[in-house]
Write an enzyme that holds these catalytic residues in place. Structure first.
Site, PDB file in Angstrom:
ATOM      1  N   HIS A 189       0.891  -1.302   0.157  1.00 35.53           N
ATOM      2  CA  HIS A 189      -0.132   0.091   0.106  1.00 35.53           C
ATOM      3  C   HIS A 189       0.779   1.232   0.032  1.00 35.53           C
ATOM      4  O   HIS A 189       1.730   1.226   0.689  1.00 35.53           O
ATOM      5  CB  HIS A 189      -0.768   0.154   1.186  1.00 35.53           C
ATOM      6  CG  HIS A 189      -1.788  -1.119   1.487  1.00 35.53           C
ATOM      7  ND1 HIS A 189      -1.324  -2.203   2.170  1.00 35.53           N
ATOM      8  CD2 HIS A 189      -3.023  -1.243   1.316  1.00 35.53           C
ATOM      9  CE1 HIS A 189      -2.431  -2.886   2.309  1.00 35.53           C
ATOM     10  NE2 HIS A 189      -3.357  -2.470   1.850  1.00 35.53           N
ATOM     11  N   ASP A 197       2.330   1.900   3.377  1.00 30.40           N
ATOM     12  CA  ASP A 197       3.213   0.988   3.782  1.00 30.40           C
ATOM     13  C   ASP A 197       4.851   1.424   3.800  1.00 30.40           C
ATOM     14  O   ASP A 197       5.611   1.357   4.507  1.00 30.40           O
ATOM     15  CB  ASP A 197       3.168  -0.433   3.258  1.00 30.40           C
ATOM     16  CG  ASP A 197       1.917  -0.918   3.330  1.00 30.40           C
ATOM     17  OD1 ASP A 197       0.897  -0.458   4.278  1.00 30.40           O
ATOM     18  OD2 ASP A 197       1.350  -1.833   2.318  1.00 30.40           O
TER      19      ASP A 197
HETATM   20  C1  XLS Z   1      -7.427  -6.861   4.305  1.00 31.78           C
HETATM   21  C2  XLS Z   1      -6.938  -7.169   3.145  1.00 31.78           C
HETATM   22  C3  XLS Z   1      -5.574  -6.160   2.446  1.00 31.78           C
HETATM   23  C4  XLS Z   1      -5.643  -6.217   1.074  1.00 31.78           C
HETATM   24  C5  XLS Z   1      -4.912  -5.042   0.544  1.00 31.78           C
HETATM   25  O1  XLS Z   1      -8.189  -7.673   4.893  1.00 31.78           O
HETATM   26  O2  XLS Z   1      -6.537  -8.447   2.727  1.00 31.78           O
HETATM   27  O3  XLS Z   1      -4.762  -6.558   3.144  1.00 31.78           O
HETATM   28  O4  XLS Z   1      -5.152  -7.295   0.693  1.00 31.78           O
HETATM   29  O5  XLS Z   1      -5.316  -3.856   0.692  1.00 31.78           O
END
Ligand code: XLS
Ligand code: NI
Ligand code: NI
Length: 441
Positions: free
Chosen positions: A106, A109
């Site tokens: 993200h 991140d």
């Molecule tokens: C959350 C999601 C997230 C997505 C990316 O539950 O899995 O981690 O994979 O935003």
């Protein structure tokens, strides 16, 4: 090749190698042999394993009942740019030591969000430049990027589905930056996971407008990225709930309907996450099959839930039976359309050694490798396919074949039934099918 930045974070851990199931080395692959051929392809090419930046580098173990338990040595600087570089160093040290080929992130991140959009954008692109270098040296690639449109309190009422246009616009700006960053890093795909794209109470919600706005938002993303030459695929990642009560991308079927209704087909496919499938009361393999049936099996977020707890525990995969059944669907659907297998999973809060992160990913990769080999031998060495075919044999000749070919009318069915009398009882043989999978594990 192991690439290390200024510091080595995972000291005493070298490259993780395949040593086979006889090995007692916890830091070795027992089943995942990247170069092993299965069904005409190396395991590496089947899986395209990816590390998730958020869990692996940023997840320090905080939960609603207590703070972080993990002190990551790459998360010590108060200078956001220094912290971002150290995190990237740790990320690439980990990915290359593990022998993974991809990573996913993200926007925030990579580096902490700043006080203004302009400053955040600067931070993201400085980090992107740094990552670019690391990718060049290591050969590691970006499987997908995404924007975090759910953590910041401004998104408490949703991002693209927010009732306030100003928030939608802000989400759009963040989306543009995340897309630019993804493209700059040659990202192969882009993901939308809509944790806050849903609602808590229908009383204060205009569902139709909210969903249409998400559609507009996604078409804008597609048109912008295509205009910039992006050739990758967009994925919607279904999840039924958490953090919202009702999330619009509930499951694969709901998301496929949305993709078609919003005229996104062709550009959009699905990223199926194991624990999201189980939260929606489906099995992982069910969701894979639903996606594959529509030609939309794009990518996988690998993890697992907990049979007793009803939330997204994001544990590392370790269920060979479940994975073998999933890999049956995977192999029979010709794998993934553009995506890979991203470990969207975290070590437990009390797994506080740095080596636990390696052990967890090794276990995940081995589980998928084992599942794939089981599925491959079930398909090739057992009578599974024959049994399955036999179950539907009535559609391969005579009136059944005419039916499949669309040659019969309702009155034809009436005539067939009248002549044939009560159909003969035929067993579904479920236990036999289950035993075959068990036999090949
Ligand atoms: C959350 C999601 C997230 C997505 C990316 O539950 O899995 O981690 O994979 O935003
Ligand atoms: Ni996910
Ligand atoms: Ni999840």
């Amino acid at each position: 090749m192991v690439v290390i930045g200024n510091k080595e974070y995972f000291k005493g851990i070298g490259e993780i190698k395949f040593e086979g199931r006889e090995s007692d080395n916890p830091l070795a692959y027992k089943f995942y042999d990247p170069e092993q051929l299965v069904a005409g392809k190396t395991m590496r090419d089947h899986f395209r394993f990816s590390m998730a930046y958020w869990h692996t580098l940023c997840g320090t173990g905080g939960d609603p009942f207590g703070p972080s338990t993990k002190e990551f040595p790459w998360a010590t600087s108060n200078d956001p740019m220094v912290a971002a570089r150290e995190k990237a160093d740790a990320a690439f040290e980990f990915i290359t030591k593990m022998g993974l080929d991809y990573y996913c992130f993200h926007d925030y991140d990579l580096v902490d969000e700043a006080g203004s959009l302009a400053e955040s954008e600067k931070r993201v692109f400085k980090t992107v430049d740094y990552l670019k270098e690391k990718m060049k040296v290591s050969g590691v690639k970006l499987l997908w990027g995404t924007a975090n449109l759910f953590s910041n309190p401004r998104y408490m009422n949703g991002a693209a589905s927010n009732p306030n246009f100003d928030v939608v616009a802000h989400a759009g700006a963040q989306l543009k930056i995340a897309l630019d960053a993804t493209m700059e890093l040659n990202g192969e795909n882009y993901v939308f996971w809509g944790g806050r794209e849903g609602y808590m109470s229908l009383l204060n919600t205009n569902m139709k407008l909210e969903q249409d706005n998400i559609g507009r938002f996604m078409r804008m993303a597609r048109d912008y990225a295509r205009g910039q030459g992006f050739k990758g695929t967009f994925f919607i990642e279904p999840k039924p709930m958490e953090p919202s009560k009702h999330q619009y991308d509930f499951d694969a079927a709901t998301s496929i309907k949305f993709i078609r209704e919003q005229e996104l087909a062709g550009d959009f496919k699905l990223n199926i996450e194991v624990n999201h499938a189980t939260l929606a009361q489906h099995t992982f393999q069910h969701e894979l099959q639903v996606a594959a049936n529509s030609g939309m099996l794009g990518s996988i977020d690998a993890n697992r839930g907990d049979y007793q707890n009803g939330w997204d525990t994001d544990q590392f995969p370790n269920n060979v039976m479940e994975t073998a059944e999933a890999m049956l669907v995977f192999l029979k659907s010709d794998g993934l359309q553009g995506g890979g297998i991203n470990f969207d999973a975290k070590t437990r809060r009390n797994s506080t050694d740095l080596e636990d992160i390696f052990i967890a990913h090794i276990g995940g990769a081995d589980t998928f490798a084992r599942g794939l080999m089981v599925a491959d031998s079930v398909i090739n060495n057992s009578n599974y396919e024959k049994l399955l075919g036999k179950r539907y044999a009535s559609f391969t000749s005579g009136k059944g074949l005419d039916f499949v070919r669309g040659k019969l009318s309702l009155t034809d069915l009436y005539d067939v039934a009248k002549l044939g009398g009560e159909p003969k009882q035929i067993s579904g043989k479920q236990e036999l099918f289950e035993n075959i999978i068990n036999q090949y594990v």
